[in-house]
Design a protein around this motif. Sequence first.
Motif, PDB file in Angstrom:
ATOM      1  N   ALA A  63      39.822 -10.906 -34.649  1.00 16.19           N
ATOM      2  CA  ALA A  63      40.801 -10.914 -35.077  1.00 16.19           C
ATOM      3  C   ALA A  63      41.093  -9.386 -34.428  1.00 16.19           C
ATOM      4  CB  ALA A  63      40.244 -10.643 -36.610  1.00 16.19           C
ATOM      5  N   PHE A  64      39.552  -8.389 -34.222  1.00 15.84           N
ATOM      6  CA  PHE A  64      40.504  -7.344 -34.069  1.00 15.84           C
ATOM      7  C   PHE A  64      40.714  -7.873 -32.834  1.00 15.84           C
ATOM      8  CE2 PHE A  64      37.930  -6.316 -37.060  1.00 15.84           C
ATOM      9  CZ  PHE A  64      37.257  -5.097 -37.889  1.00 15.84           C
ATOM     10  N   ALA A  65      40.053  -8.324 -31.482  1.00 20.93           N
ATOM     11  CA  ALA A  65      40.514  -8.302 -30.206  1.00 20.93           C
ATOM     12  C   ALA A  65      42.825  -8.820 -30.566  1.00 20.93           C
ATOM     13  CB  ALA A  65      39.941  -9.543 -29.612  1.00 20.93           C
ATOM     14  N   LEU A  66      43.186  -9.805 -31.149  1.00 26.87           N
ATOM     15  CA  LEU A  66      44.318 -10.302 -31.375  1.00 26.87           C
ATOM     16  C   LEU A  66      44.803  -9.023 -32.314  1.00 26.87           C
ATOM     17  CD1 LEU A  66      46.365 -12.635 -31.111  1.00 26.87           C
ATOM     18  CD2 LEU A  66      45.659 -12.791 -33.457  1.00 26.87           C
ATOM     19  N   LEU A  67      44.547  -8.224 -33.047  1.00 23.58           N
ATOM     20  CA  LEU A  67      45.680  -7.325 -33.665  1.00 23.58           C
ATOM     21  C   LEU A  67      45.463  -5.748 -32.634  1.00 23.58           C
ATOM     22  CD1 LEU A  67      46.568  -6.207 -35.743  1.00 23.58           C
ATOM     23  CD2 LEU A  67      44.802  -4.306 -36.456  1.00 23.58           C
ATOM     24  N   ALA A  68      44.632  -5.776 -31.514  1.00 25.14           N
ATOM     25  CA  ALA A  68      44.724  -4.855 -30.926  1.00 25.14           C
ATOM     26  C   ALA A  68      45.805  -4.703 -29.684  1.00 25.14           C
ATOM     27  CB  ALA A  68      43.224  -4.310 -29.962  1.00 25.14           C
ATOM     28  N   ALA A  69      45.442  -6.315 -29.167  1.00 24.06           N
ATOM     29  CA  ALA A  69      46.597  -6.865 -27.933  1.00 24.06           C
ATOM     30  C   ALA A  69      48.106  -6.500 -28.621  1.00 24.06           C
ATOM     31  CB  ALA A  69      45.697  -8.621 -27.449  1.00 24.06           C
ATOM     32  N   VAL A  70      48.263  -7.032 -29.970  1.00 21.17           N
ATOM     33  CA  VAL A  70      49.689  -7.314 -30.390  1.00 21.17           C
ATOM     34  C   VAL A  70      50.069  -6.115 -30.693  1.00 21.17           C
ATOM     35  CG1 VAL A  70      50.751  -7.605 -32.327  1.00 21.17           C
ATOM     36  CG2 VAL A  70      49.254  -9.154 -30.925  1.00 21.17           C
ATOM     37  N   PHE A  71      49.103  -5.357 -30.992  1.00 22.09           N
ATOM     38  CA  PHE A  71      49.821  -3.563 -31.033  1.00 22.09           C
ATOM     39  C   PHE A  71      49.660  -3.340 -29.780  1.00 22.09           C
ATOM     40  CE2 PHE A  71      48.229   1.087 -31.550  1.00 22.09           C
ATOM     41  CZ  PHE A  71      49.755   1.068 -32.566  1.00 22.09           C
ATOM     42  N   ALA A  72      49.454  -3.220 -28.819  1.00 21.13           N
ATOM     43  CA  ALA A  72      49.589  -2.598 -27.530  1.00 21.13           C
ATOM     44  C   ALA A  72      50.671  -3.417 -26.950  1.00 21.13           C
ATOM     45  CB  ALA A  72      47.931  -3.333 -26.588  1.00 21.13           C
ATOM     46  N   ALA A  73      51.630  -4.969 -27.295  1.00 19.55           N
ATOM     47  CA  ALA A  73      52.541  -5.848 -27.288  1.00 19.55           C
ATOM     48  C   ALA A  73      53.513  -4.875 -28.050  1.00 19.55           C
ATOM     49  CB  ALA A  73      52.039  -7.009 -27.262  1.00 19.55           C
ATOM     50  N   PHE A  74      53.108  -4.343 -29.555  1.00 23.05           N
ATOM     51  CA  PHE A  74      54.637  -3.588 -29.998  1.00 23.05           C
ATOM     52  C   PHE A  74      54.921  -2.114 -29.212  1.00 23.05           C
ATOM     53  CE2 PHE A  74      55.259  -0.452 -32.747  1.00 23.05           C
ATOM     54  CZ  PHE A  74      56.734  -0.653 -33.920  1.00 23.05           C
ATOM     55  N   LEU A  75      53.681  -1.825 -28.845  1.00 26.26           N
ATOM     56  CA  LEU A  75      53.909  -0.350 -27.781  1.00 26.26           C
ATOM     57  C   LEU A  75      54.988  -0.637 -26.785  1.00 26.26           C
ATOM     58  CD1 LEU A  75      50.793   1.529 -28.121  1.00 26.26           C
ATOM     59  CD2 LEU A  75      52.390   1.715 -29.695  1.00 26.26           C
ATOM     60  N   SER A  76      54.185  -2.272 -26.273  1.00 30.68           N
ATOM     61  CA  SER A  76      55.075  -2.178 -24.773  1.00 30.68           C
ATOM     62  C   SER A  76      56.233  -2.694 -25.129  1.00 30.68           C
ATOM     63  CB  SER A  76      53.981  -3.811 -23.958  1.00 30.68           C
ATOM     64  OG  SER A  76      52.988  -3.380 -23.574  1.00 30.68           O
ATOM     65  N   ASN A  86      57.293  -2.000 -18.076  1.00 28.09           N
ATOM     66  CA  ASN A  86      55.933  -1.741 -17.129  1.00 28.09           C
ATOM     67  C   ASN A  86      55.231  -0.922 -17.830  1.00 28.09           C
ATOM     68  OD1 ASN A  86      54.854  -4.160 -15.840  1.00 28.09           O
ATOM     69  ND2 ASN A  86      56.741  -3.398 -14.659  1.00 28.09           N
ATOM     70  N   THR A  87      55.921   0.868 -17.565  1.00 23.58           N
ATOM     71  CA  THR A  87      54.967   2.318 -17.737  1.00 23.58           C
ATOM     72  C   THR A  87      54.021   2.155 -19.176  1.00 23.58           C
ATOM     73  OG1 THR A  87      56.939   3.486 -16.376  1.00 23.58           O
ATOM     74  CG2 THR A  87      55.762   4.587 -18.789  1.00 23.58           C
ATOM     75  N   GLY A  88      55.189   1.206 -19.824  1.00 21.56           N
ATOM     76  CA  GLY A  88      54.593   0.912 -22.020  1.00 21.56           C
ATOM     77  C   GLY A  88      53.335   0.142 -21.792  1.00 21.56           C
ATOM     78  N   ILE A  89      53.522  -0.528 -20.933  1.00 20.51           N
ATOM     79  CA  ILE A  89      52.264  -1.317 -20.453  1.00 20.51           C
ATOM     80  C   ILE A  89      51.083  -1.020 -19.879  1.00 20.51           C
ATOM     81  CG2 ILE A  89      51.097  -3.553 -19.744  1.00 20.51           C
ATOM     82  CD1 ILE A  89      53.255  -4.922 -19.100  1.00 20.51           C
ATOM     83  N   ALA A  90      50.908   0.187 -18.957  1.00 22.41           N
ATOM     84  CA  ALA A  90      50.390   1.183 -18.092  1.00 22.41           C
ATOM     85  C   ALA A  90      49.746   2.252 -18.954  1.00 22.41           C
ATOM     86  CB  ALA A  90      50.692   1.957 -17.417  1.00 22.41           C
ATOM     87  N   ILE A  91      50.194   2.724 -20.131  1.00 23.32           N
ATOM     88  CA  ILE A  91      49.633   3.700 -21.135  1.00 23.32           C
ATOM     89  C   ILE A  91      49.149   2.354 -21.989  1.00 23.32           C
ATOM     90  CG2 ILE A  91      50.899   5.060 -22.716  1.00 23.32           C
ATOM     91  CD1 ILE A  91      51.516   6.407 -19.789  1.00 23.32           C
ATOM     92  N   ALA A  92      49.484   1.804 -22.717  1.00 23.24           N
ATOM     93  CA  ALA A  92      48.753   0.520 -23.729  1.00 23.24           C
ATOM     94  C   ALA A  92      47.047   0.158 -23.342  1.00 23.24           C
ATOM     95  CB  ALA A  92      49.270   0.229 -24.403  1.00 23.24           C
ATOM     96  N   PHE A  93      47.792   0.503 -22.072  1.00 21.48           N
ATOM     97  CA  PHE A  93      46.619  -0.037 -20.883  1.00 21.48           C
ATOM     98  C   PHE A  93      45.434   1.136 -21.034  1.00 21.48           C
ATOM     99  CE2 PHE A  93      43.759   0.235 -17.279  1.00 21.48           C
ATOM    100  CZ  PHE A  93      43.511  -1.562 -17.356  1.00 21.48           C
ATOM    101  N   ALA A  94      45.352   1.852 -20.591  1.00 22.55           N
ATOM    102  CA  ALA A  94      45.143   3.468 -20.694  1.00 22.55           C
ATOM    103  C   ALA A  94      44.483   3.773 -21.701  1.00 22.55           C
ATOM    104  CB  ALA A  94      45.766   4.748 -20.128  1.00 22.55           C
TER     105      ALA A  94
END
Length: 263
Positions: A63-76, A86-94
Amino acid sequence: MDELLIKAIIVSALVSINAAVAGTLTVFRRASFLVAGSAHSALAGVAVALFLNSIGFEVHYFAFALLAAVFAAFLSARASKYGDINTGIAIAFALSMAVAVIFISVTRNYASSVWQFLFGDVLLLTDDDFALIAISTAFVLIATSFLYHKFLFISFDPDGAEAFGINVHLYDFILISLISISVVSALKAIGAILVFSIFIAPSASAMELGKSTKAVFSISFIIALLSMYFGLVISYQYSLPAGALAALISSLTYFTVIARKMS
């Protein structure tokens, strides 16, 4: 045949389905780095879950992994609205890696658990892990089948899709979220570090070999499945990590395809 090996064979097929669907859609979207971003965002969620477990809470990593991944998806997805995805993905990655490192550093007693999420082990999955992968795969397949044409439209011609009245940013977020679900479901089987090779290399190879979108999906699945199965066979014979072997095979397949096209 050993029960763990049978389970690993089935899980390898499920991971290959996810790799074919999510990996190919990622390549079509021209955002291959998204898989790595989702995996490492999910790792931040895993680190938070492990920390909460270490202080007495009983929470499940998924649940926590999915929430974090989807939140990063939202930011991207939001970043793609105003600039390069790709810039959004890179910043979410960092951001995710910073969170992961902080929580891992204060949860030292769970180092072995973190190791499995980093590198994976398809031979050490529990029944709960097996069920999560199966359910996630079914959900991704059903959702993708309903939205398949819209996903292709916004990937290949976002301006045309917007002119047709399609909410490109909404479907982009849904697409990125489904890719994130696929990545999270495979996390414990092949690890956050190696998931990129299993999801992207077969699809990239299929893009070079396939003559249609359906052919790309099919070829990607075959390459991913063979990579997983050969990795399992070699692992079983020589006690080497199956995920790393599968990633090695799928990556070498891509470079072989590129070399043949250049010759």
